[in-house]
Write a protein that holds these residues in place. Structure first.
Motif, PDB file in Angstrom:
ATOM      1  N   ARG A   1       6.720  35.281   2.798  1.00  0.00           N
ATOM      2  CA  ARG A   1       7.992  34.544   2.946  1.00  0.00           C
ATOM      3  C   ARG A   1       8.319  33.693   1.720  1.00  0.00           C
ATOM      4  O   ARG A   1       9.239  32.883   1.749  1.00  0.00           O
ATOM      5  N   GLY A   2       7.537  33.827   0.661  1.00  0.00           N
ATOM      6  CA  GLY A   2       7.828  33.105  -0.574  1.00  0.00           C
ATOM      7  C   GLY A   2       7.173  31.740  -0.718  1.00  0.00           C
ATOM      8  O   GLY A   2       7.420  31.039  -1.695  1.00  0.00           O
ATOM      9  N   LEU A   3       6.322  31.356   0.221  1.00  0.00           N
ATOM     10  CA  LEU A   3       5.603  30.091   0.117  1.00  0.00           C
ATOM     11  C   LEU A   3       4.481  30.241  -0.901  1.00  0.00           C
ATOM     12  O   LEU A   3       3.754  31.238  -0.888  1.00  0.00           O
ATOM     13  N   ARG A   4       4.342  29.257  -1.796  1.00  0.00           N
ATOM     14  CA  ARG A   4       3.260  29.238  -2.776  1.00  0.00           C
ATOM     15  C   ARG A   4       2.392  28.007  -2.535  1.00  0.00           C
ATOM     16  O   ARG A   4       2.920  26.903  -2.364  1.00  0.00           O
TER      17      ARG A   4
ATOM     18  N   ALA B   1       8.345  26.374  -2.138  1.00  0.00           N
ATOM     19  CA  ALA B   1       9.049  27.456  -1.442  1.00  0.00           C
ATOM     20  C   ALA B   1      10.541  27.252  -1.675  1.00  0.00           C
ATOM     21  O   ALA B   1      11.060  26.164  -1.394  1.00  0.00           O
TER      22      ALA B   1
END
Length: 75
Positions: free
Chosen positions: A41-44, A61
């Motif tokens: 989901r694009g969370l780093r 994010a």
């Protein structure tokens, strides 16, 4: 994060790093490189170390970047 009065717990479950929040579902983190993990989901999440020990997690994010979660003392 002091700014949000939020906390996350990180643990390994079934061989995968998982972030647990007091709200919402658990998040499985996938390794991207040394101390850097991502989700689909694009969370780093980047872990920063001091003296070889994880001292904090830096989360980003979307438009949110560099949100710092300091390691709780005694954890």
């Amino acid at each position: 994060s002091d700014e949000l009065d939020a906390s996350w717990n990180f643990s390994v479950r079934d061989g995968k790093l998982t972030a647990t929040r007091k709200w919402g579902e658990d998040i499985t983190l996938l390794p991207a490189s040394n101390d850097l993990f991502m989700t689909d989901r694009g969370l780093r999440v980047r872990f920063e170390r001091e003296n070889g020990q994880v001292a904090r997690a830096v989360v980003g994010a979307g438009r949110v970047r560099d949100l710092v979660f300091q390691r709780a003392e005694g954890k």
